[in-house]
Enzyme design. Sequence first.
Site, PDB file in Angstrom:
ATOM      1  N   ASP A  56       0.860  -1.177   0.000  1.00  0.00           N
ATOM      2  CA  ASP A  56       0.000   0.000   0.000  1.00  0.00           C
ATOM      3  C   ASP A  56       0.900   1.232   0.000  1.00  0.00           C
ATOM      4  O   ASP A  56       2.122   1.131   0.137  1.00  0.00           O
ATOM      5  CB  ASP A  56      -0.894  -0.010   1.253  1.00  0.00           C
ATOM      6  CG  ASP A  56      -2.014   1.026   1.222  1.00  0.00           C
ATOM      7  OD1 ASP A  56      -2.296   1.587   0.141  1.00  0.00           O
ATOM      8  OD2 ASP A  56      -2.602   1.285   2.291  1.00  0.00           O
ATOM      9  N   PHE A  58      -5.034   4.322   0.540  1.00  0.00           N
ATOM     10  CA  PHE A  58      -6.061   3.430  -0.002  1.00  0.00           C
ATOM     11  C   PHE A  58      -5.653   2.859  -1.356  1.00  0.00           C
ATOM     12  O   PHE A  58      -6.430   2.843  -2.299  1.00  0.00           O
ATOM     13  CB  PHE A  58      -7.418   4.126  -0.090  1.00  0.00           C
ATOM     14  CG  PHE A  58      -7.832   4.846   1.162  1.00  0.00           C
ATOM     15  CD1 PHE A  58      -7.581   4.297   2.415  1.00  0.00           C
ATOM     16  CD2 PHE A  58      -8.455   6.073   1.107  1.00  0.00           C
ATOM     17  CE1 PHE A  58      -7.959   4.960   3.584  1.00  0.00           C
ATOM     18  CE2 PHE A  58      -8.842   6.750   2.260  1.00  0.00           C
ATOM     19  CZ  PHE A  58      -8.582   6.194   3.506  1.00  0.00           C
ATOM     20  N   HIS A  59      -4.399   2.337  -1.422  1.00  0.00           N
ATOM     21  CA  HIS A  59      -3.885   1.751  -2.649  1.00  0.00           C
ATOM     22  C   HIS A  59      -3.395   0.321  -2.411  1.00  0.00           C
ATOM     23  O   HIS A  59      -2.264  -0.025  -2.769  1.00  0.00           O
ATOM     24  CB  HIS A  59      -2.741   2.601  -3.202  1.00  0.00           C
ATOM     25  CG  HIS A  59      -3.101   4.011  -3.490  1.00  0.00           C
ATOM     26  ND1 HIS A  59      -2.146   5.026  -3.588  1.00  0.00           N
ATOM     27  CD2 HIS A  59      -4.301   4.606  -3.710  1.00  0.00           C
ATOM     28  CE1 HIS A  59      -2.764   6.167  -3.851  1.00  0.00           C
ATOM     29  NE2 HIS A  59      -4.063   5.942  -3.925  1.00  0.00           N
ATOM     30  N   PRO A  60      -4.215  -0.559  -1.844  1.00  0.00           N
ATOM     31  CA  PRO A  60      -3.739  -1.928  -1.591  1.00  0.00           C
ATOM     32  C   PRO A  60      -3.617  -2.716  -2.882  1.00  0.00           C
ATOM     33  O   PRO A  60      -4.393  -2.546  -3.825  1.00  0.00           O
ATOM     34  CB  PRO A  60      -4.842  -2.511  -0.691  1.00  0.00           C
ATOM     35  CG  PRO A  60      -6.079  -1.771  -1.099  1.00  0.00           C
ATOM     36  CD  PRO A  60      -5.614  -0.371  -1.404  1.00  0.00           C
TER      37      PRO A  60
END
Length: 552
Positions: free
Chosen positions: A293, A467-469
């Site tokens: 992330d 919020f970039h998994p």
Amino acid sequence: MEADFVIVGAGSAGSAMAYRLAEAGRRVIVIEHGGTDMGPFIQMPAALSYPMNMGLYDWGLKTEPEPHLGGRVLVTPRGKVLGGSSSINGMVYVRGHAKDFDHWAEQGAAGWGYADVLPYFKRQEHWHGGAEAGDGVWRGNAGPLHVTRGLRANPLFAAFIEAGRQAGYPVTADANGAQQEGFGPMDATIWRGRRWSAANAYLRPAMKTGNCTVVRGLARRVVLREGRAVGVEVERSGRIEVIGARAEVILAASSLNTPKLLMLSGIGPGAHLAEHGVPVLADRPGVGANLQDHLEIYMQFAAAQPVTLFKYWNLWGKGLIGAQWLFTGKGLGASNQFEACGFIRSAAGVEYPDIQYHFLPIAVRYDGRAVAEGHGFQAHVGPMRSKSRGAVTLRSADPKAAPVIRFNYMSHPDDWEEFRRCIRLTREIFAQPAMAAHVKHEIQPGQGVASDAEIDGFIRAHAESAFHPCGTARMGRADDPLAVVDPACRVIGVEGLRVADSSIFPRVTNGNLNAPSIMVGEKAADLVLGRAPLAAENAEPWVNPNWQTSQR
């Protein structure tokens, strides 16, 4: 009920795949647990803080206590709605750097280098940037995904870009084109004042072909027969049924729910599945591993002049903005307010940018809470290529149970040094004349936070997920024991099953993940259909010629 292809997830990649498969005349069923995306909270760009904090649209997933962040539990919003996370995100459109995809290819994702994926980025886009930054070499102008830029009417956007220039960094006309490095305008998935999500761009056109049907329900597991995926078990309207796939099942349920579904289906680390009583059909230890992330902090500053959006941060102001947008589709409601960006390198010897900036002309959190000091602004800043890795695992064999999510943030010592540079370089940028004229004082971290220990304490207490998994079903060579899918997105060891979402990223890309996730859906569709890939395009992106000896 059956179709040629069953896609789980109506999000960024799933919607793109549904459109391309339906367009080719194949029958497609898309399974989505969430409901409609209609309504102002999703469609109005300025309302972006609402849907990601609403259980109606968000899965409500959270991490386990993060040991290197003081035991804090972080939220990890994922879209539970038509359009998936593209319906609740900040609408920022960043492809990633060319070198990101070349790294994918080097790690075993053959056919996914930058030359291979550039034509798919172009195919998905209808870019409205005009002749300002390109001649068609870098951007597409006929795709379903409208990509635009805001008016940058607020003077703080120009001041931020100019401060970057004054600090010695380049100015780039197009961070998604030939040159990512530098400061410049931010692209957004907004069109005619509306959020242009994957549902608007792809899913609705797919449904209009007559070949695509959306089924609302909870996908429980992939049904396998003699080593082949033949359908998906779904719970809907209180009943459990199997939706059959004549050709293939495709998982596009997010990097958090896709590995969960694989494991519930008996595909994953054998010992872990056995612990939960799940029969092991394919022992793939890489399922759920490699979780990555982007972390970021909000560098917030009090404004010397009342030029920020804070004057609208009240019930009356929000009402006026909402009414103007509702009746005209214009005004502040038609912007996500992220209209300026920056990508810089943290040190000499770093080949391409590893720090990203989102500039916002108000000091506010993603949950919608503004700072108490009134007029202010902020830069979201964080490292792009953390070496920390986490995992998604099963909480139980109950399909309704949320997965166990451990990012293991800041577990690698290099992360701390990179984050300290983020803060110190940001302070230097905001001290340049163009921004200094607007700065009253630093709100956070605050000038008293200066030593390594003080900065580390602030990071530990305040870093938030961007919020970039991604990465939990990593793509690689078929003989790689930790790869989950091969370069054709096929799940290794299982027939008739593919994954096509951000789960397959070998490493997180530079910037926000919506654009590369859609690209995965576009390219995977051609692989599924057995089409020859779009011809590689060997456009040479700009890399600072002095990167080995200079930080800027």
